[in-house]
Scaffold this active site. Sequence first.
Site, PDB file in Angstrom:
ATOM      1  N   CYS A  15       0.796  -1.224   0.000  1.00  0.00           N
ATOM      2  CA  CYS A  15       0.000   0.000   0.000  1.00  0.00           C
ATOM      3  C   CYS A  15       0.826   1.272   0.000  1.00  0.00           C
ATOM      4  O   CYS A  15       1.928   1.312   0.515  1.00  0.00           O
ATOM      5  CB  CYS A  15      -0.877   0.070   1.245  1.00  0.00           C
ATOM      6  SG  CYS A  15      -1.982  -1.297   1.435  1.00  0.00           S
ATOM      7  N   GLY A  41       1.170  -0.003  -4.970  1.00  0.00           N
ATOM      8  CA  GLY A  41      -0.084  -0.738  -5.043  1.00  0.00           C
ATOM      9  C   GLY A  41      -0.801  -0.417  -6.326  1.00  0.00           C
ATOM     10  O   GLY A  41      -1.063   0.748  -6.603  1.00  0.00           O
ATOM     11  N   ASN A 123      -1.286   1.130   5.803  1.00  0.00           N
ATOM     12  CA  ASN A 123      -0.206   0.415   5.111  1.00  0.00           C
ATOM     13  C   ASN A 123       0.454  -0.500   6.131  1.00  0.00           C
ATOM     14  O   ASN A 123       0.965  -0.016   7.137  1.00  0.00           O
ATOM     15  CB  ASN A 123       0.796   1.436   4.547  1.00  0.00           C
ATOM     16  CG  ASN A 123       2.036   0.791   3.936  1.00  0.00           C
ATOM     17  OD1 ASN A 123       3.074   1.416   3.859  1.00  0.00           O
ATOM     18  ND2 ASN A 123       1.943  -0.439   3.499  1.00  0.00           N
ATOM     19  N   GLY A 124       0.440  -1.803   5.871  1.00  0.00           N
ATOM     20  CA  GLY A 124       1.051  -2.755   6.812  1.00  0.00           C
ATOM     21  C   GLY A 124       0.134  -3.938   7.030  1.00  0.00           C
ATOM     22  O   GLY A 124      -0.865  -4.091   6.341  1.00  0.00           O
ATOM     23  N   CYS A 268      11.633  -1.698   8.043  1.00  0.00           N
ATOM     24  CA  CYS A 268      11.707  -2.749   7.022  1.00  0.00           C
ATOM     25  C   CYS A 268      12.902  -2.457   6.109  1.00  0.00           C
ATOM     26  O   CYS A 268      12.904  -1.472   5.373  1.00  0.00           O
ATOM     27  CB  CYS A 268      10.417  -2.772   6.200  1.00  0.00           C
ATOM     28  SG  CYS A 268      10.551  -3.802   4.725  1.00  0.00           S
ATOM     29  N   TYR A 274      14.357  -2.482  -2.193  1.00  0.00           N
ATOM     30  CA  TYR A 274      13.517  -2.633  -3.381  1.00  0.00           C
ATOM     31  C   TYR A 274      12.236  -1.815  -3.420  1.00  0.00           C
ATOM     32  O   TYR A 274      11.930  -1.198  -4.436  1.00  0.00           O
ATOM     33  CB  TYR A 274      13.167  -4.122  -3.542  1.00  0.00           C
ATOM     34  CG  TYR A 274      12.117  -4.411  -4.584  1.00  0.00           C
ATOM     35  CD1 TYR A 274      12.361  -4.177  -5.930  1.00  0.00           C
ATOM     36  CD2 TYR A 274      10.867  -4.918  -4.212  1.00  0.00           C
ATOM     37  CE1 TYR A 274      11.383  -4.427  -6.885  1.00  0.00           C
ATOM     38  CE2 TYR A 274       9.888  -5.171  -5.166  1.00  0.00           C
ATOM     39  CZ  TYR A 274      10.151  -4.926  -6.495  1.00  0.00           C
ATOM     40  OH  TYR A 274       9.196  -5.174  -7.432  1.00  0.00           O
ATOM     41  N   CYS A 477      14.208  -4.610  10.542  1.00  0.00           N
ATOM     42  CA  CYS A 477      13.615  -5.929  10.388  1.00  0.00           C
ATOM     43  C   CYS A 477      14.330  -6.598   9.223  1.00  0.00           C
ATOM     44  O   CYS A 477      14.462  -6.006   8.149  1.00  0.00           O
ATOM     45  CB  CYS A 477      12.120  -5.838  10.095  1.00  0.00           C
ATOM     46  SG  CYS A 477      11.414  -7.466   9.742  1.00  0.00           S
ATOM     47  N   CYS A 480      12.718 -11.620   6.586  1.00  0.00           N
ATOM     48  CA  CYS A 480      12.578 -12.438   5.373  1.00  0.00           C
ATOM     49  C   CYS A 480      13.902 -13.091   4.986  1.00  0.00           C
ATOM     50  O   CYS A 480      13.928 -14.026   4.186  1.00  0.00           O
ATOM     51  CB  CYS A 480      11.982 -11.640   4.223  1.00  0.00           C
ATOM     52  SG  CYS A 480      12.681 -10.017   4.010  1.00  0.00           S
TER      53      CYS A 480
END
Length: 500
Positions: A15, A41, A123-124, A268, A274, A477, A480
Amino acid sequence: MTRKNEEIDKPRSNCGIVGVYNHPQASLMTYFALHALQHRGQEAAGITSFYYDEKKKKKKYAYTKGEGLVLDIFSDPKLFTDVLKGDIAIGHNRYSTTGSSKRANIQPFNISYHGGILSLAHNGNLTNTMTLRKQLDKEGAIFTTTTDTEIFLHLAANSKKKEPKEQILEALKIVKGAYSLVIISEDSLMVARDPYGFRPMSIGRIKNKDGSYAYVAASETCALDIIGAEYIRSVKHNEFLVINRKTVETGEMESYKILDKTPEAKHCIFEYIYFSRPDSKIFGHNVDKVRRKLGKNLARESHVIKPSGEKVTVFGVPDSGNTAALGFARVNDRDFGPAAFEIGLIRSHYVGRTFIAPGQKSREFKVKVKFNPVKGVIVNRNVVVIDDSIVRGTTSKTLISLIREAHPKEINMRITSPPIKFPCHYGMDFPSSEELIANHYDSEEEIGKAIGVDSLHYLSMEKLLESVPQEEGIGYCTACFDGNYPVKIEKNHTKLVTED
Ligand code: SF4
């Protein structure tokens, strides 16, 4: 139902959000800003504005939302003068991560309740969705969407507090997970970032003709640039901001902490690698600068030199790989061996997610439509291809075979992040763990072989962390890559209570 991931070969941001306060053309400013955030988005978008109804002598809301791109949904200029009236507005671009993209799920969400009217865009991803929805269901709440976002409004409406800002702040103390929010009440714009600040959010202002300032909140500063807003600052993690008439008069925003004790931020890191645009500032820093640094560190870790002294040709997979490729070429050339940055791949800007290729089902054709190698740059050269990540590996494999058709001597691939091995639970759309190529092979050599390159290197976690801004109280964070999730994930947190 949650969206299927078969086609995903890049993580997807879910988003982009915008809020405008005290601007005579608030909805038009929101529209331009959403357009700048289109990369965050592309499935659907919506704008809500608040205006004063002279006949009814009260504030009312108007909204427009639809599936597709911002330019198409808001193509009628009359929308901004006749429908989306007023000087307060918020907007939202969406991919669906929880909840499908059905119309009811398109944000902003608007409510009329005992406290007046509220509109909210998120957003999230929340991580205690199931618990909260069950609890609210029991208390008689009726959900009209299948998203986690609606929870904020139910919690606020249930609050015993008097003012909307107190109700929202109370709700924020209950929800867990990742959220950047813009919310409008009848007389204010409220902006929040969760205690860990996973997603970015910035504040800017525009000078109106009457000399007063309009305030703008947006996911990235490219949205401020497009409407000529001056950047004020990044919203802090664990911060809840209220912008109201007093702000317009004094320039002061009300700032509250969500949790009494602010934890170390967990921004993040993939926003830098990216998701965000390179011309944006996020978390108070330029994305472009970080991407160059990623490329430079990648060259330090895994430069390409030819014993013959032959120059290597470096190019990025557009668009996100370009800036890092510049950094890589510069350090490779200056510190290790001759290298030149070139444009080796051209990306078509006209391929949307809904692109249909009649009679052409092959992945190769889909990749060909998106990228075309510049043969003169590649033929008979030792090339270094820079990309931000490899997800399932299917697109990379096809892209490499296309580059091979241009007859390079060899293809070396360099990736500006470590291997992706875990899904994101904080608002990014990744394929399942089983689909991630890094979980199928034991080494980068094997992955390189599988996608067809002569050499492959992923940036190490150490160099990744060295490339991003270092500030006190700010961490990142990296779940991933390493599976260390900063906020506990509730089992089945994305499983929806109401299926479509
Ligand atoms: S898991 Fe990855 S994509 Fe998700 S918030 Fe963490 S770093 Fe970002």
